[in-house]
Design an enzyme around this catalytic site. Structure first.
Site, mmCIF file in Angstrom:
data_model
loop_
_atom_site.group_PDB
_atom_site.id
_atom_site.type_symbol
_atom_site.label_atom_id
_atom_site.label_comp_id
_atom_site.label_asym_id
_atom_site.label_seq_id
_atom_site.Cartn_x
_atom_site.Cartn_y
_atom_site.Cartn_z
ATOM 1 N N THR A 97 67.074 -1.442 40.064
ATOM 2 C CA THR A 97 68.254 -1.545 40.922
ATOM 3 C C THR A 97 68.245 -2.906 41.617
ATOM 4 O OG1 THR A 97 68.124 0.833 41.241
ATOM 5 C CG2 THR A 97 69.470 -0.376 42.814
ATOM 6 N N GLU A 171 67.862 6.358 25.204
ATOM 7 C CA GLU A 171 66.643 7.132 24.990
ATOM 8 C C GLU A 171 66.634 8.323 25.947
ATOM 9 O OE1 GLU A 171 64.217 6.739 22.528
ATOM 10 O OE2 GLU A 171 64.226 8.727 23.407
ATOM 11 N N GLU A 175 58.853 11.361 30.149
ATOM 12 C CA GLU A 175 57.437 10.965 30.147
ATOM 13 C C GLU A 175 56.548 12.202 30.257
ATOM 14 O OE1 GLU A 175 56.656 7.742 32.895
ATOM 15 O OE2 GLU A 175 58.563 6.846 32.328
ATOM 16 N N LYS A 226 74.413 8.906 28.848
ATOM 17 C CA LYS A 226 73.028 8.760 29.306
ATOM 18 C C LYS A 226 72.945 8.897 30.832
ATOM 19 C CE LYS A 226 68.794 7.328 29.847
ATOM 20 N NZ LYS A 226 67.539 7.615 29.295
ATOM 21 N N LEU A 227 73.849 8.185 31.535
ATOM 22 C CA LEU A 227 73.840 8.279 32.998
ATOM 23 C C LEU A 227 74.146 9.698 33.437
ATOM 24 C CD1 LEU A 227 75.716 5.075 34.286
ATOM 25 C CD2 LEU A 227 73.303 5.388 33.794
ATOM 26 N N PHE A 278 62.424 14.680 43.084
ATOM 27 C CA PHE A 278 62.280 14.024 41.781
ATOM 28 C C PHE A 278 61.855 12.570 41.938
ATOM 29 C CE2 PHE A 278 66.949 13.874 42.620
ATOM 30 C CZ PHE A 278 67.137 12.512 42.677
ATOM 31 N N CYS A 282 64.133 6.671 36.201
ATOM 32 C CA CYS A 282 65.539 6.793 35.773
ATOM 33 C C CYS A 282 66.480 7.498 36.744
ATOM 34 C CB CYS A 282 65.603 7.536 34.441
ATOM 35 S SG CYS A 282 65.114 6.511 33.068
ATOM 36 N N ARG A 352 56.328 5.235 39.152
ATOM 37 C CA ARG A 352 57.593 4.679 39.640
ATOM 38 C C ARG A 352 58.420 5.761 40.355
ATOM 39 N NH1 ARG A 352 59.700 1.633 34.376
ATOM 40 N NH2 ARG A 352 58.661 3.431 33.453
HETATM 41 C C1 UDX Z 1 64.050 11.694 32.706
HETATM 42 C C2 UDX Z 1 64.919 12.476 31.716
HETATM 43 O O1 UDX Z 1 64.430 13.836 31.653
HETATM 44 C C3 UDX Z 1 64.882 11.812 30.341
HETATM 45 O O2 UDX Z 1 65.760 12.491 29.451
HETATM 46 C C4 UDX Z 1 65.321 10.353 30.484
HETATM 47 O O3 UDX Z 1 65.221 9.689 29.247
HETATM 48 C C5 UDX Z 1 64.453 9.638 31.503
HETATM 49 O O4 UDX Z 1 64.484 10.335 32.759
HETATM 50 P P1 UDX Z 1 61.448 11.488 33.176
HETATM 51 O O5 UDX Z 1 61.864 10.729 34.387
HETATM 52 O O6 UDX Z 1 60.403 10.919 32.295
HETATM 53 O O7 UDX Z 1 62.703 11.773 32.247
HETATM 54 O O8 UDX Z 1 60.885 12.931 33.636
HETATM 55 P P2 UDX Z 1 61.553 14.349 33.981
HETATM 56 O O9 UDX Z 1 60.780 15.381 33.271
HETATM 57 O O10 UDX Z 1 63.011 14.371 33.793
HETATM 58 O O11 UDX Z 1 61.207 14.507 35.521
HETATM 59 C C6 UDX Z 1 61.782 13.690 36.524
HETATM 60 C C7 UDX Z 1 61.342 14.153 37.901
HETATM 61 O O12 UDX Z 1 61.878 15.431 38.209
HETATM 62 C C8 UDX Z 1 59.815 14.310 38.032
HETATM 63 O O13 UDX Z 1 59.405 13.834 39.289
HETATM 64 C C9 UDX Z 1 59.606 15.801 37.922
HETATM 65 O O14 UDX Z 1 58.430 16.243 38.565
HETATM 66 C C10 UDX Z 1 60.854 16.327 38.623
HETATM 67 N N1 UDX Z 1 61.219 17.691 38.228
HETATM 68 C C11 UDX Z 1 61.573 17.964 36.936
HETATM 69 C C12 UDX Z 1 61.237 18.695 39.199
HETATM 70 O O15 UDX Z 1 60.934 18.460 40.381
HETATM 71 N N2 UDX Z 1 61.613 19.958 38.818
HETATM 72 C C13 UDX Z 1 61.974 20.284 37.541
HETATM 73 O O16 UDX Z 1 62.306 21.465 37.290
HETATM 74 C C14 UDX Z 1 61.945 19.245 36.562
HETATM 75 P P1 ADP Z 2 60.762 1.134 30.658
HETATM 76 O O1 ADP Z 2 60.319 2.372 31.390
HETATM 77 O O2 ADP Z 2 62.267 0.981 30.635
HETATM 78 O O3 ADP Z 2 60.136 0.988 29.305
HETATM 79 P P2 ADP Z 2 58.882 -0.856 31.682
HETATM 80 O O4 ADP Z 2 58.917 -1.613 32.968
HETATM 81 O O5 ADP Z 2 57.767 0.106 31.426
HETATM 82 O O6 ADP Z 2 60.299 -0.125 31.566
HETATM 83 O O7 ADP Z 2 58.887 -1.894 30.450
HETATM 84 C C1 ADP Z 2 59.774 -2.951 30.320
HETATM 85 C C2 ADP Z 2 59.020 -4.134 29.702
HETATM 86 O O8 ADP Z 2 59.977 -5.156 29.384
HETATM 87 C C3 ADP Z 2 57.964 -4.789 30.584
HETATM 88 O O9 ADP Z 2 56.704 -4.739 29.946
HETATM 89 C C4 ADP Z 2 58.464 -6.252 30.765
HETATM 90 O O10 ADP Z 2 57.412 -7.197 30.769
HETATM 91 C C5 ADP Z 2 59.330 -6.421 29.528
HETATM 92 N N1 ADP Z 2 60.335 -7.495 29.635
HETATM 93 C C6 ADP Z 2 61.239 -7.691 30.627
HETATM 94 N N2 ADP Z 2 62.026 -8.771 30.356
HETATM 95 C C7 ADP Z 2 61.622 -9.262 29.152
HETATM 96 C C8 ADP Z 2 62.049 -10.356 28.324
HETATM 97 N N3 ADP Z 2 63.078 -11.141 28.661
HETATM 98 N N4 ADP Z 2 61.400 -10.561 27.172
HETATM 99 C C9 ADP Z 2 60.379 -9.754 26.805
HETATM 100 N N5 ADP Z 2 59.938 -8.712 27.529
HETATM 101 C C10 ADP Z 2 60.541 -8.458 28.694
#
Ligand code: UDX
Ligand code: ADP
Length: 473
Positions: A97, A171, A175, A226-227, A278, A282, A352
């Site tokens: 952000t 995507e 995680e 996605k959003l 949460f 993302c 994060r």
């Molecule tokens: C999320 C989306 O699920 C995924 O589709 C997108 O691509 C990226 O963002 P992620 O952030 O990896 O994925 O994890 P997610 O399992 O969604 O959990 C997000 C947060 O919500 C975590 O802190 C988790 O602990 C919390 N959570 C999830 C709850 O508190 N309760 C639930 O029932 C589910």
């Molecule tokens: P995500 O969860 O979206 O994968 P991360 O922060 O884990 O985000 O990974 C993003 C990666 O992109 C970092 O490793 C960062 O170094 C890399 N990155 C950012 N800008 C560039 C760029 N211009 N060229 C190559 N790699 C980049």
């Protein structure tokens, strides 16, 4: 014209790029997958001989890396070279952000995406399909496209035969279950204009995903979907967390409420687990993007509706730290508090936006001495997140310090309270009698993840709080 993809370059070797490309390489042995990043240390970690040292921890990931690395999956910093040789370039860089300027605090900062688009524009040869994989605000594909097109027209490219298509392919991996999500996706979403380019990406996924799971839309629908998916998921969590507070006041149990409502097939049972709020890279970012978009397009009611989801989450995190202070006789100054779990969820080393960050910061601010345990998070990451170095055991007497503990039992030594913030399976197997014996009395257990079984505490002198449990002990 039909494009056959033989080489893929992914810019960004993070939590999305790394696992996604590992699975593509595994499932498409005839495609060479090159993952590049500006961060040399990260690339070195991906190439580490010790598979426990990979920069991303995901169950099942190291096995795939073992199979594919240096076969058809490569990690390097050779960004220009790999762009030159690629038929398809995925952009998978971070989009945090914005912290200043127009849209600060809400809109995503696209400077890394823009930098990538410029690099692709400069170095690509022949026809290149550019795929946006990062979570991006709606209309980003347009930004990428205009950068690529202007370089085509103005001959800013190295070779004079370059041309581009831009696709959106968000995507949805989560995680902790990323490998399974990638191998067995609910759907693959591809947004684009040109049928040939869309088909080329479909062909990559057809190696392991069935046709009916591949959804094709226009670019804007794909980006907005996605959003919206993340906003809906986050909204369910804020909804159930709001009800957990009400449960605690009324004598209801949020787990029972979740089960009761989740068995309504219209509601469904997933994402109804009340927790500490949460986290993850993302949810907050994507909702704030929706808020920004809604305000930008003159829809303040829509913006306020979605902003409420984030506000509730912030309030809920604060509610937990306040409640801990209240139960410990209104002060935690100089008291030892054990924190179990710092990752934003189990089975990842990612912190994060983890709820552990504001909760720990609040307690440190109140003067507590935190003893933090997490099975996968690196203590240096915790230092960065808390903006404070950990102290050595012998220097720990001061208020507002923290220390990393490798062992759960020693993390509990002399603590007044223990707070479970991540649902690691280790925490559901704790021997509470052993813990009770080493804590200072009266001792409190705060379970924000429903990891403990209250029946285990009936005969103990530990005081227990469980999120959303108004019926407890
Ligand atoms: C999320 C989306 O699920 C995924 O589709 C997108 O691509 C990226 O963002 P992620 O952030 O990896 O994925 O994890 P997610 O399992 O969604 O959990 C997000 C947060 O919500 C975590 O802190 C988790 O602990 C919390 N959570 C999830 C709850 O508190 N309760 C639930 O029932 C589910
Ligand atoms: P995500 O969860 O979206 O994968 P991360 O922060 O884990 O985000 O990974 C993003 C990666 O992109 C970092 O490793 C960062 O170094 C890399 N990155 C950012 N800008 C560039 C760029 N211009 N060229 C190559 N790699 C980049």
């Amino acid at each position: 014209m039909k494009y056959k993809i033989k080489s893929i370059c992914c810019i960004g070797a993070g939590y999305v790029g790394g696992p996604t490309m590992a699975v593509i390489a595994d499932k498409c042995p005839n495609v060479v997958v090159e993952v590049v990043d500006v961060n040399k240390e990260r690339i070195d970690d991906w190439n580490n001989e010790n598979f426990d040292k990979l920069p991303v921890y995901e169950p099942g990931l190291s096995e795939i890396i073992k199979r594919c690395r240096n076969r058809n999956l490569f990690f390097s910093t050779l960004i220009e070279d790999k762009i030159r040789n690629a038929d398809m370039v995925f952009i998978s860089v971070n989009t945090p952000t914005k912290t200043k300027g127009v849209g600060a605090g809400k809109a995503s900062d696209l400077k890394w995406v823009e930098a990538c688009a410029r690099q692709v524009a400069k170095f690509a040869k022949g026809h290149t399909i550019v795929v946006e994989k990062s979570t991006l605000p709606v209309r980003t594909a347009e930004v990428i496209k205009s950068i690529l097109e202007s370089s085509e027209k103005n001959s800013l490219t190295e070779s004079n035969d370059s041309s581009f298509d831009v696709l959106s392919n968000p995507e949805f991996l989560s995680e902790g279950t990323a490998i399974n999500d990638l191998v067995n996706p609910d759907r693959i979403l591809i947004g684009g204009e040109k049928e040939d380019a869309i088909e080329a990406l479909c062909d990559v996924y057809r190696n392991w995903v069935s046709e009916e799971k591949i959804l094709k839309t226009n670019v804007w629908s794909s980006e907005l979907a996605k959003l919206t998916a993340n906003a809906f998921l986050a909204q369910r969590i804020s909804s159930i967390n709001s009800i957990s507070a009400l449960c605690e006041e009324t004598g209801a149990d949020v787990r029972e409420v979740s089960r009761a409502i989740g068995s309504d097939s219209r509601i469904g049972s997933k994402f109804l687990q009340s927790g500490p709020g949460f986290g993850g890279s993302c949810f907050k970012k994507d909702i704030l993007n929706l808020v920004y978009l809604s305000e930008f397009f003159g829809l303040p009611e829509v913006a306020t509706f979605w902003e409420g989801v984030v506000k509730l989450n912030n309030w809920h995190q604060k509610r937990i730290s306040k409640l801990v202070v209240k139960k410990l006789f209104g002060t935690v100054a100089n008291k030892k508090i054990t924190i179990l779990g710092f990752a934003f969820k189990a089975n990842t080393n990612d912190t994060r936006e983890s709820s552990a960050i504001p909760i720990c910061k609040d307690l440190i601010e109140e003067g507590a001495i935190l003893k933090i345990h997490d099975p996968k998070v690196d203590p240096n990451q915790i230092s960065r997140d808390l903006g404070k170095e950990q102290k050595k055991e012998k220097d720990l007497a001061k208020e507002g310090d923290w220390i990393f503990e490798k062992n759960i039992k020693s993390a509990c030594l002399d603590s007044d309270a223990l707070i479970i913030l991540t649902e690691w399976s280790d925490y559901s197997q704790i021997d509470w009698i052993e813990i009770e014996n080493v804590m200072r009395k009266p001792s409190w257990i705060f379970d924000s993840r429903s990891v403990i079984d209250p029946k285990d505490f009936v005969k103990s002198n530990l005081n227990v709080w469980r999120v959303g449990d108004g019926s407890i002990l």
